[in-house]
Enzyme design. Sequence first.
Site, PDB file in Angstrom:
ATOM      1  N   HIS A  62      16.730  -6.138 -10.872  1.00 37.67           N
ATOM      2  CA  HIS A  62      15.526  -6.672 -10.238  1.00 37.67           C
ATOM      3  C   HIS A  62      14.519  -5.564  -9.982  1.00 37.67           C
ATOM      4  O   HIS A  62      14.888  -4.397  -9.808  1.00 37.67           O
ATOM      5  CB  HIS A  62      15.888  -7.338  -8.909  1.00 37.67           C
ATOM      6  CG  HIS A  62      16.961  -8.360  -9.017  1.00 37.67           C
ATOM      7  ND1 HIS A  62      16.755  -9.595  -9.584  1.00 37.67           N
ATOM      8  CD2 HIS A  62      18.275  -8.328  -8.667  1.00 37.67           C
ATOM      9  CE1 HIS A  62      17.884 -10.284  -9.561  1.00 37.67           C
ATOM     10  NE2 HIS A  62      18.820  -9.533  -9.022  1.00 37.67           N
ATOM     11  N   ALA A  95      38.986   4.631 -13.801  1.00 38.55           N
ATOM     12  CA  ALA A  95      38.917   3.631 -12.739  1.00 38.55           C
ATOM     13  C   ALA A  95      37.881   4.029 -11.696  1.00 38.55           C
ATOM     14  O   ALA A  95      37.740   5.193 -11.354  1.00 38.55           O
ATOM     15  CB  ALA A  95      40.284   3.483 -12.089  1.00 38.55           C
TER      16      ALA A  95
END
Length: 194
Positions: A113, A168
């Site tokens: 956005h 990870a």
Amino acid sequence: MTEREKMLAGQLYDCGDEELLTQWHKAKDLVRDFNRTDSADSREKERILNELLGGKGKNLWITAPFYVDYGNNIYFGNNCEVNMNCTFLDDNLIQIGDNALIAPNVQIYTAFHPTNAIDRFGEPKADGSFEFCKTQTAPVIIGNNVWIGGGAIIMPGVTIGNNVVIGAGSIVTKDIPNDVVAYGNPCRVMRKNL
């Protein structure tokens, strides 16, 4: 230009567009059905994935729960596994190559956005309400033989090369070249993948 065409072109678009909302709701219903399907019912899961996804190769395994925005902008190669609780915000293309291993809780985002609130929502209406949030997109491309570790976040516009391991918890904000191990926040190349 339709709002969907704007979305796929990376231009500001209206998420509240009727065509987009129809596909969004369809995808949410299909994902709900997929996530509720008995684990051993491979035929029903295959049927749902064929209707949900833009395309897929052979031997795709997705462990529920799995979440998408539209579904039809996601393409898998052959021999891919997606572990539980992954979220793919496919407001633009998510292309995943052959032999991909995607660990639990991985998030792949193609949507973002504007940082300016007025650009995101426009001016408030007379009653104080706002329109749907304006959004832009950029595709995510993941090569062949890639392993994305648990909890990694792949940001819009990122390309990950072939034979890559993403550690990870990494947040991947920039492209990752072929044949490397990369991890961290932000994710960066740490060594060659031998």
